[in-house]
Design a protein around this motif. Structure first.
Motif, PDB file in Angstrom:
ATOM      1  N   VAL A 112       2.029  -3.507   0.881  1.00 18.51           N
ATOM      2  CA  VAL A 112       1.402  -2.178   0.815  1.00 18.51           C
ATOM      3  C   VAL A 112       2.393  -1.146   1.349  1.00 18.51           C
ATOM      4  O   VAL A 112       2.949  -1.334   2.434  1.00 18.51           O
ATOM      5  CB  VAL A 112       0.108  -2.136   1.641  1.00 18.51           C
ATOM      6  N   ALA A 116       0.779   4.525   2.748  1.00 22.50           N
ATOM      7  CA  ALA A 116      -0.638   4.295   2.437  1.00 22.50           C
ATOM      8  C   ALA A 116      -1.376   3.743   3.648  1.00 22.50           C
ATOM      9  O   ALA A 116      -2.496   4.177   3.960  1.00 22.50           O
ATOM     10  CB  ALA A 116      -0.767   3.341   1.259  1.00 22.50           C
ATOM     11  N   THR A 117      -0.753   2.794   4.345  1.00 24.14           N
ATOM     12  CA  THR A 117      -1.393   2.225   5.536  1.00 24.14           C
ATOM     13  C   THR A 117      -1.520   3.272   6.634  1.00 24.14           C
ATOM     14  O   THR A 117      -2.569   3.380   7.284  1.00 24.14           O
ATOM     15  CB  THR A 117      -0.596   1.022   6.056  1.00 24.14           C
ATOM     16  N   ALA A 120      -4.278   5.738   5.716  1.00 22.95           N
ATOM     17  CA  ALA A 120      -5.591   5.096   5.760  1.00 22.95           C
ATOM     18  C   ALA A 120      -6.039   4.845   7.199  1.00 22.95           C
ATOM     19  O   ALA A 120      -7.229   4.974   7.512  1.00 22.95           O
ATOM     20  CB  ALA A 120      -5.554   3.782   4.983  1.00 22.95           C
ATOM     21  N   ASN A 308     -15.344   2.791   1.859  1.00 24.87           N
ATOM     22  CA  ASN A 308     -14.517   1.588   1.903  1.00 24.87           C
ATOM     23  C   ASN A 308     -15.347   0.325   1.692  1.00 24.87           C
ATOM     24  O   ASN A 308     -14.907  -0.609   1.012  1.00 24.87           O
ATOM     25  CB  ASN A 308     -13.763   1.512   3.234  1.00 24.87           C
ATOM     26  N   LEU A 363      -6.538  -1.764   0.423  1.00 22.28           N
ATOM     27  CA  LEU A 363      -5.204  -1.371  -0.044  1.00 22.28           C
ATOM     28  C   LEU A 363      -4.492  -2.541  -0.709  1.00 22.28           C
ATOM     29  O   LEU A 363      -3.854  -2.399  -1.754  1.00 22.28           O
ATOM     30  CB  LEU A 363      -4.377  -0.854   1.133  1.00 22.28           C
ATOM     31  N   PRO A 375      -1.920   2.193  -4.826  1.00 21.76           N
ATOM     32  CA  PRO A 375      -1.591   2.710  -3.496  1.00 21.76           C
ATOM     33  C   PRO A 375      -1.714   4.229  -3.401  1.00 21.76           C
ATOM     34  O   PRO A 375      -2.232   4.754  -2.415  1.00 21.76           O
ATOM     35  CB  PRO A 375      -0.141   2.249  -3.290  1.00 21.76           C
ATOM     36  N   MET A 378      -5.524   5.201  -3.523  1.00 20.07           N
ATOM     37  CA  MET A 378      -6.167   4.883  -2.255  1.00 20.07           C
ATOM     38  C   MET A 378      -5.686   5.827  -1.150  1.00 20.07           C
ATOM     39  O   MET A 378      -6.477   6.270  -0.301  1.00 20.07           O
ATOM     40  CB  MET A 378      -5.884   3.433  -1.866  1.00 20.07           C
ATOM     41  N   ALA A 379      -4.395   6.144  -1.172  1.00 18.93           N
ATOM     42  CA  ALA A 379      -3.856   7.068  -0.165  1.00 18.93           C
ATOM     43  C   ALA A 379      -4.441   8.463  -0.321  1.00 18.93           C
ATOM     44  O   ALA A 379      -4.716   9.147   0.678  1.00 18.93           O
ATOM     45  CB  ALA A 379      -2.336   7.116  -0.266  1.00 18.93           C
TER      46      ALA A 379
END
Length: 465
Positions: A112, A116-117, A120, A308, A363, A375, A378-379
């Motif tokens: 990932v 993005a992480t 999130a 989520n 993710l 990614p 989701m981001a």
């Protein structure tokens, strides 16, 4: 699904790192002012590092028992950073580093993108708030989350876990278990799941040999105090192991008699918490007056949780034949069952790993199905939630907006009272949580000794300030 513009990943990455840089400046400038920080986290860190030894600042008996029994890995690292830099604010870096280090781990293990992480995670209010504090909940939960994810990946692969995977798992387990005792059940279940995948007796033996290091703190307490969770009075299947501190138990009045899973569900959905118009909706410990319906509740942003969860359930149903999806579904179900039954499950700062694992699994699973699109999408969703969090909190946890350590000392220590203390004198301070700020180390060239007291009567004849 349309392909996003080529500039989007770079823009999202720039946003993530810019926000993280701003929070780093805050962590290095703003000293945390939360109660627990000054009642025991930084006093413990300072004693471990030799900054303020026991002869200069003596804890009250209960705090001394906590120092003797609590897992102190987080405070030890905080003290080391304080010692190296000469600045108390540097202790914030223990929690702050958990975000980029965990994002790097997720990139290496799950593929990932780091941006993005980061986005999130920072969209989770408690993660964002704790990232610039001296609490140790975030690093402990990040380590526990990494361990859970290692176990998940191990069950998706045909081959048994490698030596390297086992080492990573043991390191994560040791960090989590020796930083916060509440992580022990999660660590134990995750290690059990990983051990089940080990087919090599040598690796199983290696894992068994690592257990004394992973659970070093409770084993030390068992040997010294005959109670693995000293100083807490501990009962286990009819066995009573005494300690001077009663188990912590507190909840909103309307949930006092509700089962722990019900409290947990109400908390993750933020039922009864302050409205979005209140800048104190999300704080480091979610404190409110004890009679408030949202007392110690919330902190994950209920709408973000719901989205989520909906994405995760939709994915679990749609791709139920996919082995990775099945494993992730079972693992997250087990994590939910364990966390919801743990003590104070509604106080979500203790169990941020639940939300961390949820967003990372989303993710990862979407990235596997559509690596060129998922990614970024989701981001972008995380950015929307992040914007709402920053709006509600006025961005107070994302830029330098507080006081430095020196400013806090000047604000909380009465100079008139301090002038009455003679060098070489032993005095007593009853001004929780700011007792520690009266230590002579912070008022050079003064030289005197301080004992903290819970009540003025605890001073034992020493002059009280």
């Amino acid at each position: 699904m349309p392909v996003p513009p080529k500039w989007l990943p770079r823009a999202l990455s720039l946003l993530a790192w810019a926000l993280l840089a701003s929070m780093l400046v805050e962590a290095l400038h703003d000293v945390s002012q939360a109660w627990d920080v000054w009642y025991y986290h930084l006093p413990f860190a300072a004693r471990i590092a030799g900054i303020v030894p026991a002869k200069e600042f003596a804890y009250d008996p209960m705090n001394q028992a906590r120092f003797d029994g609590f897992p102190l890995l987080g405070e030890a690292i905080q003290g080391l950073l304080w010692k190296i830099t000469g600045r108390a604010e540097s202790a914030n870096l223990v929690a702050f580093s958990a975000v980029p280090v965990f994002a790097w781990f997720v990139k290496r293990r799950l593929g990932v993108p780091m941006y993005a992480t980061i986005l999130a995670l920072l969209a989770v209010p408690l993660v964002q708030i704790h990232a610039t504090s001296c609490y140790v909940d975030l690093p402990a939960n990040a380590a526990a989350s990494a361990l859970v994810l290692v176990a998940v990946v191990a069950w998706t692969e045909e081959a048994p876990p490698s030596d390297r995977t086992l080492i990573v798992a043991c390191v994560c387990a040791a960090i989590a278990a020796n930083t916060k005792a509440l992580m022990h059940p999660i660590v134990g279940v995750a290690l059990g799941a990983l051990a089940w995948r080990l087919k090599d007796k040598k690796r199983l033996a290696a894992l068994a040999l690592a257990l004394p290091i992973i659970f070093l703190t409770p084993l030390k307490n068992l040997a010294l105090h005959h109670n693995p969770y000293y100083p807490v009075d501990f009962h286990f299947f009819g066995l009573h192991m005494p300690g001077p501190d009663e188990p912590y138990s507190s909840s909103p009045v309307w949930l006092e008699h509700a089962p722990r899973p019900v409290r947990f569900l109400c908390s993750v959905l933020e039922i009864g918490v302050r409205p979005m118009t209140d800048t104190r909706r999300w704080t480091v410990d979610e404190w409110t007056p004890p009679d408030a319906p949202g007392y110690r509740m919330g902190g994950f942003f209920g709408a973000y949780v719901a989205v989520n969860l909906a994405i995760f359930v939709w994915r679990a149903v749609r791709d139920r034949k996919d082995r990775a999806v099945r494993v992730a579904t079972v693992a997250f179900g087990m994590l939910t069952a364990v966390v919801s039954m743990l003590p104070q499950s509604h106080e979500l700062r203790y169990y941020m790993c639940w939300m961390i694992v949820l967003v990372v699994l989303n993710l990862w699973l979407f990235g596997r199905s559509a690596p060129a699109v998922a990614p970024q999408r989701m981001a972008l969703g995380a950015v929307a939630a992040l914007a709402a969090v920053l709006f509600v909190t006025h961005g107070a946890y994302a830029y330098p907006s507080g006081e430095s350590f020196d400013q806090l000392v000047r604000a909380e220590v009465d100079p008139h009272a301090l002038r009455k203390v003679r060098d070489g004198e032993h005095v007593c301070v009853h001004r929780a949580p700011w007792n520690f700020l009266w230590a002579s180390r912070f008022h050079a060239p003064r030289d005197y000794a301080v004992t903290e007291a819970v009540e003025p009567a605890d001073c034992g004849g020493a002059p009280a300030l």
